[in-house]
Write an enzyme that holds these catalytic residues in place. Structure first.
Site, mmCIF file in Angstrom:
data_model
loop_
_atom_site.group_PDB
_atom_site.id
_atom_site.type_symbol
_atom_site.label_atom_id
_atom_site.label_comp_id
_atom_site.label_asym_id
_atom_site.label_seq_id
_atom_site.Cartn_x
_atom_site.Cartn_y
_atom_site.Cartn_z
ATOM 1 N N PRO A 1 0.827 -1.216 0.000
ATOM 2 C CA PRO A 1 0.000 0.000 0.000
ATOM 3 C C PRO A 1 0.856 1.260 0.000
ATOM 4 O O PRO A 1 1.911 1.322 0.628
ATOM 5 C CB PRO A 1 -0.799 -0.124 1.312
ATOM 6 N N THR B 1 2.443 2.780 -2.516
ATOM 7 C CA THR B 1 3.619 2.860 -3.386
ATOM 8 C C THR B 1 3.344 3.555 -4.714
ATOM 9 O O THR B 1 4.267 3.727 -5.508
ATOM 10 C CB THR B 1 4.170 1.453 -3.659
ATOM 11 N N HIS C 1 19.796 2.510 29.518
ATOM 12 C CA HIS C 1 19.238 1.561 28.549
ATOM 13 C C HIS C 1 19.531 2.018 27.115
ATOM 14 O O HIS C 1 20.046 1.241 26.294
ATOM 15 C CB HIS C 1 17.720 1.449 28.777
ATOM 16 N N GLU C 2 19.214 3.270 26.807
ATOM 17 C CA GLU C 2 19.435 3.774 25.443
ATOM 18 C C GLU C 2 20.923 3.908 25.129
ATOM 19 O O GLU C 2 21.338 3.690 23.981
ATOM 20 C CB GLU C 2 18.724 5.119 25.266
#
Length: 609
Positions: A183, A185, A402-403
């Protein structure tokens, strides 16, 4: 005539003043007896017409009639005056109401069935949106990122313009062209471009418009659509979402007589095409694997044109087309935007440009700058910033480490994507922070090393929490789920396990989407091996990531602390920190000196008087 109350009227009857009464509805008229009246010559008798009369409004009752009889009053009942016009209207009014109510609901039902007229007899008419010759303004220049598909369709345009060139040599143009792709495109845009370039009428209809509540409507609409198109040939018929009526008839479970009748009529009409009329059928679908084989055979849809998501060059071209109507700042680099939007379709890129323009207006700028485009990409990819969300300081520290773990693993793991941005600003519904990785180039195949590198990056968030705090949190839930899926696919789909090397344990569809089938074709022992192998690989990769972050713990703490202070670290700043890994103290001094130099002029300014 004097109007009096009904009670006074009865009193005058009782006193004998009123000697005659005319009963109407609902009024009463009382006449008095004629009596002498003074005159110039004496007294003269008044006529009954000249005698005083009284008028009252009341209700006729038996007691009132008895009183008249007792007083020997002459009375008469005047018949009610009939208004035939009003009586006729009173009889016809309910019938008129019923007629208009019936007509309203009948028109509404007929409109729902046909979609065209107010009559139920027009239900079989095609609900196509016909665009006359020369009124389609879309051209191939308005379509970018699908160069191969454009080349295929240019031949169709050439046939519509110069059909004799093909018929004289004995060649036949394809009767039908099926546009296949995900979808957004540009399948519909390509069909309009073909009609615009060829300057021929364009008939557009959706596959779902053929099916209605009445049996036979779909087949009738197919006949009507092709009849209209032949009358205006040469032209193009475009059926969007063909899978709505073209599903395979081999599956008896999902069979539908009305849909099959519509499909049969479509097949008959396509067989009836005359190669010299210049009528071409275009259709679009994102599920070609469910289409009926009879629809795809040569002579009907001869060609399948793949309209896939654009590559880096195509994304840049699409961005330039959509940016033509947007005021961009001179320093905006659309190629950089194309690089960070891997996997985006043409519709997604159009949305990015529009969101960037809206952000510029919201910020009070007359031009779109690069920051607006970056923010638009992140907004469409992850979600809106949640700056108002309150997060405890302890949780902010966990998110920062964490990041940072994701970023370091992406930097020091071979085969991983490079870090573009790190932030702990919440976005969307669930992202409390994120690390934005972008590949250097578009990938069409992925190696085993790259898959394992992606697993390492996903597990590095939890590993960083363990290295920094000695415990883990639920923040890595989505990362673990994605890592598990990758490892499981490596074993079951890609044959990347020791025991089942080069063996695919799952079956996939043969169509464009290659959807996995739900049927499992291996034993419980094999399933147990798959589960154990997934757990083993994940545990092995987790230990490797913990070892990496333990080695880089000083760098981990420095970047996490920096991230807590600034909330966002861009690519340039992150790469500078990595380059100064062995001289973090010197980097701290340089950054502090830069901050002091930037604040010195502000401190030297005299306060306003």
């Amino acid at each position: 005539m004097r109007i009096i109350p009904f009670s006074e009227f009865k009193d005058r009857i009782a006193s004998g003043e009123i000697v005659k009464v005319v009963v109407g509805s609902p009024y009463f008229v009382g006449y008095t007896s004629a009596r002498p009246a003074p005159s110039a010559r004496g007294f003269s008798l008044l006529s009954e017409r000249e005698a005083p009369t009284y008028h009252a409004i009341g209700v006729l009752s038996d007691s009132f009639l008895s009183m008249l009889d007792e007083r020997q009053v002459v009375y008469s009942i005047k018949p009610r005056e009939r208004n035939y016009l009003i009586e006729t209207f009173q009889y016809l009014f309910p019938l008129l109401i019923l007629f208009f109510v019936w007509r309203f609901f009948f028109k509404r039902m007929a409109s729902n069935v046909s979609g065209l007229g107010s009559s139920i007899f027009s239900a079989g008419h095609a609900r196509s949106a016909a665009v006359e010759e020369g009124k389609v303004t879309t051209r191939f220049a308005d379509v970018a990122g699908v160069d191969e598909a454009k080349e295929e369709l240019m031949e169709v345009v050439d046939f519509l313009k110069f059909p004799k060139k093909y018929t004289e040599i004995g060649g036949k143009i394809p009767r039908g062209v099926l546009l296949v792709g995900p979808p957004g495109t540009g399948k519909t845009l390509l069909a309009r471009a073909v009609a615009g370039e060829a300057s021929v009428p364009f008939f557009r209809i959706s596959g779902s418009d053929f099916i209605e509540m009445f049996v036979g409507i779909g087949a009738s609409r197919v006949r009507d659509l092709f009849k209209q198109a032949r009358e205006k040939a040469p032209g193009i018929i475009f059926i969007d979402e063909l899978d709505a009526i073209g599903k395979s008839r081999l599956n008896a479970i999902h069979s539908n007589d009305e849909r099959e009748q519509t499909l049969n009529q479509l097949l008959v009409e396509m067989d009836g095409f005359d190669n010299t009329t210049g009528l071409i059928l275009l259709a679009a679908t994102n599920r070609p694997d469910v289409l009926d084989p009879a629809l795809l055979r040569p002579g009907r849809f001869d060609r399948q044109v793949c309209v896939d998501r654009p590559d880096l060059k195509g994304r840049e071209a699409i961005l330039r087309i959509h940016a033509q109507n947007v005021k961009l700042a001179p320093e905006v680099d659309l190629k950089a935007v194309a690089r960070i939007t891997g996997g985006y379709s043409g519709a997604d890129l159009a949305n990015v440009v529009n969101e960037a323009a809206l952000l510029a207006v919201r910020s009070g700028r007359a031009q779109v700058i690069e920051t607006d485009l970056d923010e638009a990409v992140e907004k469409t990819m992850i979600g809106l910033q949640k700056k108002s969300r309150v997060i405890r300081e302890e949780e902010r520290r966990i998110i920062a480490y964490h990041e940072t773990g994701h970023a370091l693993a992406g930097t020091f793991t071979k085969g991983a994507d490079k870090v573009h941005k790190i932030t702990i600003i919440p976005r969307g519904t669930s992202a409390l922070g994120y690390t934005f990785h972008i590949p250097e180039d578009d990938r069409h195949i992925v190696t085993e090393q790259q898959l394992l590198a992606e697993v390492d990056v996903l597990l590095s968030g939890r590993a960083a929490e363990f290295v920094a705090f000695g415990e883990v949190s639920t923040g890595a839930g989505n990362d673990i789920s994605r890592a598990t899926d990758i490892v499981r696919k490596m074993i079951t789909d890609y044959g990347m396990s020791e025991k089942f090397q080069n063996v695919a344990l799952t079956r996939r569809g043969t169509g464009y989407l290659a959807e996995p089938q739900l049927a499992r074709e291996y034993s419980e022992c094999t399933q147990q091996y798959v589960d154990e192998e997934v757990a083993r690989v994940l545990a092995e990769r987790y230990r490797a990531v913990v070892a990496l972050l333990t080695e880089k713990k000083e760098l981990l703490e420095y970047i996490a602390t920096r991230l807590l202070e600034r909330e966002t670290i861009e690519r340039d700043e992150f790469e500078e920190v990595i380059r100064c890994e062995h001289d973090l103290e010197g980097l701290k001094k340089r950054l502090s000196q830069q901050q002091e130099g930037a604040s010195a002029p502000a401190q030297g300014q005299s306060p306003p008087s």
